[in-house]
Design a protein around this motif. Structure first.
Motif, PDB file in Angstrom:
ATOM      1  N   VAL A  46      14.643 -13.860 -36.410  1.00  0.00           N
ATOM      2  CA  VAL A  46      13.857 -14.668 -35.455  1.00  0.00           C
ATOM      3  C   VAL A  46      14.234 -16.262 -35.642  1.00  0.00           C
ATOM      4  O   VAL A  46      14.080 -16.624 -36.847  1.00  0.00           O
ATOM      5  CB  VAL A  46      12.591 -14.342 -35.417  1.00  0.00           C
ATOM      6  CG1 VAL A  46      11.682 -15.360 -34.320  1.00  0.00           C
ATOM      7  CG2 VAL A  46      12.112 -12.776 -34.944  1.00  0.00           C
ATOM      8  N   THR A  47      14.637 -16.976 -34.615  1.00  0.00           N
ATOM      9  CA  THR A  47      14.808 -18.394 -34.988  1.00  0.00           C
ATOM     10  C   THR A  47      13.447 -19.052 -34.766  1.00  0.00           C
ATOM     11  O   THR A  47      13.011 -19.074 -33.618  1.00  0.00           O
ATOM     12  CB  THR A  47      15.759 -19.002 -34.050  1.00  0.00           C
ATOM     13  OG1 THR A  47      17.260 -18.329 -34.559  1.00  0.00           O
ATOM     14  CG2 THR A  47      15.968 -20.478 -34.370  1.00  0.00           C
ATOM     15  N   ALA A  48      12.970 -19.860 -35.570  1.00  0.00           N
ATOM     16  CA  ALA A  48      11.973 -20.860 -35.548  1.00  0.00           C
ATOM     17  C   ALA A  48      12.066 -22.327 -35.359  1.00  0.00           C
ATOM     18  O   ALA A  48      12.706 -22.950 -36.384  1.00  0.00           O
ATOM     19  CB  ALA A  48      11.013 -20.606 -36.480  1.00  0.00           C
ATOM     20  N   ILE A  49      12.428 -22.852 -34.058  1.00  0.00           N
ATOM     21  CA  ILE A  49      12.559 -24.168 -34.001  1.00  0.00           C
ATOM     22  C   ILE A  49      11.461 -25.106 -34.361  1.00  0.00           C
ATOM     23  O   ILE A  49      10.628 -25.189 -34.041  1.00  0.00           O
ATOM     24  CB  ILE A  49      13.086 -24.778 -32.479  1.00  0.00           C
ATOM     25  CG1 ILE A  49      14.255 -23.779 -32.149  1.00  0.00           C
ATOM     26  CG2 ILE A  49      13.366 -26.056 -32.411  1.00  0.00           C
ATOM     27  CD1 ILE A  49      14.821 -24.020 -30.713  1.00  0.00           C
ATOM     28  N   VAL A  50      11.913 -26.130 -35.462  1.00  0.00           N
ATOM     29  CA  VAL A  50      11.086 -27.135 -35.478  1.00  0.00           C
ATOM     30  C   VAL A  50      11.559 -28.415 -35.075  1.00  0.00           C
ATOM     31  O   VAL A  50      12.704 -28.747 -35.561  1.00  0.00           O
ATOM     32  CB  VAL A  50      10.973 -27.467 -37.358  1.00  0.00           C
ATOM     33  CG1 VAL A  50       9.982 -28.730 -37.625  1.00  0.00           C
ATOM     34  CG2 VAL A  50      10.383 -26.279 -37.755  1.00  0.00           C
ATOM     35  N   PRO A  51      10.873 -29.214 -34.090  1.00  0.00           N
ATOM     36  CA  PRO A  51      11.701 -30.273 -33.246  1.00  0.00           C
ATOM     37  C   PRO A  51      11.444 -31.504 -33.932  1.00  0.00           C
ATOM     38  O   PRO A  51      11.464 -32.613 -33.368  1.00  0.00           O
ATOM     39  CB  PRO A  51      10.831 -30.229 -31.959  1.00  0.00           C
ATOM     40  CG  PRO A  51       9.400 -29.770 -32.409  1.00  0.00           C
ATOM     41  CD  PRO A  51       9.575 -28.676 -33.465  1.00  0.00           C
ATOM     42  N   TYR A  52      11.394 -31.675 -35.422  1.00  0.00           N
ATOM     43  CA  TYR A  52      11.452 -32.668 -36.220  1.00  0.00           C
ATOM     44  C   TYR A  52      12.306 -32.479 -37.434  1.00  0.00           C
ATOM     45  O   TYR A  52      12.493 -31.373 -37.722  1.00  0.00           O
ATOM     46  CB  TYR A  52      10.055 -33.220 -36.515  1.00  0.00           C
ATOM     47  CG  TYR A  52       8.855 -33.372 -35.571  1.00  0.00           C
ATOM     48  CD1 TYR A  52       8.838 -34.468 -34.776  1.00  0.00           C
ATOM     49  CD2 TYR A  52       8.292 -32.247 -35.055  1.00  0.00           C
ATOM     50  CE1 TYR A  52       7.932 -34.615 -33.761  1.00  0.00           C
ATOM     51  CE2 TYR A  52       7.371 -32.254 -34.164  1.00  0.00           C
ATOM     52  CZ  TYR A  52       7.072 -33.638 -33.458  1.00  0.00           C
ATOM     53  OH  TYR A  52       6.447 -33.968 -32.473  1.00  0.00           O
TER      54      TYR A  52
END
Length: 335
Positions: A46-52
């Protein structure tokens, strides 16, 4: 000649062709696939996007929670940092991802409650997500370099008023909680300072520690304060932080009307199946109670929350009402 009308109930029906029967069989198979696929979820990472960028609280939380979440799901959580635009670039990527349970986003007050009112053009809306769980509720720290001449918040504000635009304040980016918390400080005090946005908390803290900017309001400063690299002038919550009990709040130190809390949470693209959302919520809620996670969060100054997806959705909705008013009052706008 009169043609007799045969009732539909007794009229002969055409026999289905072999092609039609094949189509029905394929349709039935396709209809059954979601159930079987759902039962197998997750069958790959599962990909977890961290927008920073790495170094900020969103990134810290993702890496802190991922081992416990991975154990619960039986799959790897791939953390993908997509910084820029005050978190909006990564948030947009997450909102546009396939809602199949294989993309998540570590979002926050900036991306879910501030950005819709701060940015003139936004490629997503809060409704683009399924809220999963609230992770934290964090008072921010008003920090200056260890060698700063400003010993108190009143000292700094007095200097800013005496020399307009003579003091710089960093932020993790336009539209982030740190930006708006500083903007609120500026608005309520009447001081004029120069905003210097960075691509995340990590770079902003580095520049503050080096003395290249005068001020930063952020939720990641506690370790540097404890190590003597930075000086805490105040905290932004309505009460003193249990992690910095000797440091006054902004309200105590200078501005009685000031109060600002940051928060973080996890969300999935709109349309993610409910059973997947339920499993994800359970996995993250358990991770937030993991003893190793709790202890490390205390060291980092991150008060953990948890709860249901519905509770997070209701909380975020109320926060948006508050932030809309605050953004309008501050006059902040990103074109």
């Amino acid at each position: 000649m009169v043609t007799a009308r045969i009732p539909a109930s007794i009229a002969p029906r055409p026999r289905p062709t072999r092609r039609a029967l094949g189509g029905l069989a394929l349709g039935a198979l396709a209809a059954g696939l979601p159930g079987r696929a759902m039962a197998a979820w997750p069958d790959h990472p599962v990909t977890a996007i961290v927008p920073y960028p790495p170094g900020g609280n969103n990134d810290i939380l993702a890496r802190l929670l991922s081992p416990a979440v991975e154990r619960a799901l039986g799959q790897t959580l791939i953390i993908e940092n997509r910084g820029g635009g005050g978190g909006t670039i990564g948030a947009t990527a997450a909102a546009r991802a396939e809602p199949d349970g294989y993309t998540l986003a570590f979002l926050d007050i900036g991306t879910l409650a501030i950005a819709p009112f701060l940015f003139a053009r936004l490629s997503y809306q809060p409704e683009s997500f399924e809220p999963l769980i609230r992770l934290t509720e964090v008072p921010l720290t008003v920090g200056v370099p260890a060698g700063s001449p400003y010993r108190t918040l009143q000292d700094l504000l007095a200097a800013a008023k005496a020399k307009p635009n003579g003091i710089t304040y960093a932020s993790p980016g336009n539209g982030t909680a740190g930006h708006l918390a500083a903007q609120m400080l500026v608005s309520l005090s009447g001081a004029r300072m120069v905003h210097v946005p960075y691509r995340g908390s990590g770079p902003a803290v580095t520049e503050l520690t080096a003395g290249r900017v005068d001020l930063l309001i952020d939720g990641t400063l506690l370790p540097a304060v404890q190590q003597g690299q930075l000086r805490a002038l105040a905290t932004t919550g309505p009460h003193r932080s249990p992690f910095l009990p000797d440091v006054p709040t902004v309200a105590e130190a200078a501005l009685p009307a000031y109060s600002f809390l940051s928060w973080h949470g996890v969300a999935a693209p709109k349309g993610t199946p409910a059973p997947v959302l339920a499993r994800l919520n359970a996995a993250f809620d358990a991770a937030l109670r993991d003893p190793m996670v709790v202890e490390r969060a205390k060291q980092l100054g991150l008060p953990l929350k948890g709860g249901t997806a519905a509770e997070f959705a209701a909380f975020a909705s109320e926060e948006r009402k508050k932030m809309e008013k605050l953004v309008q009052e501050s006059g902040a706008r990103v074109e």
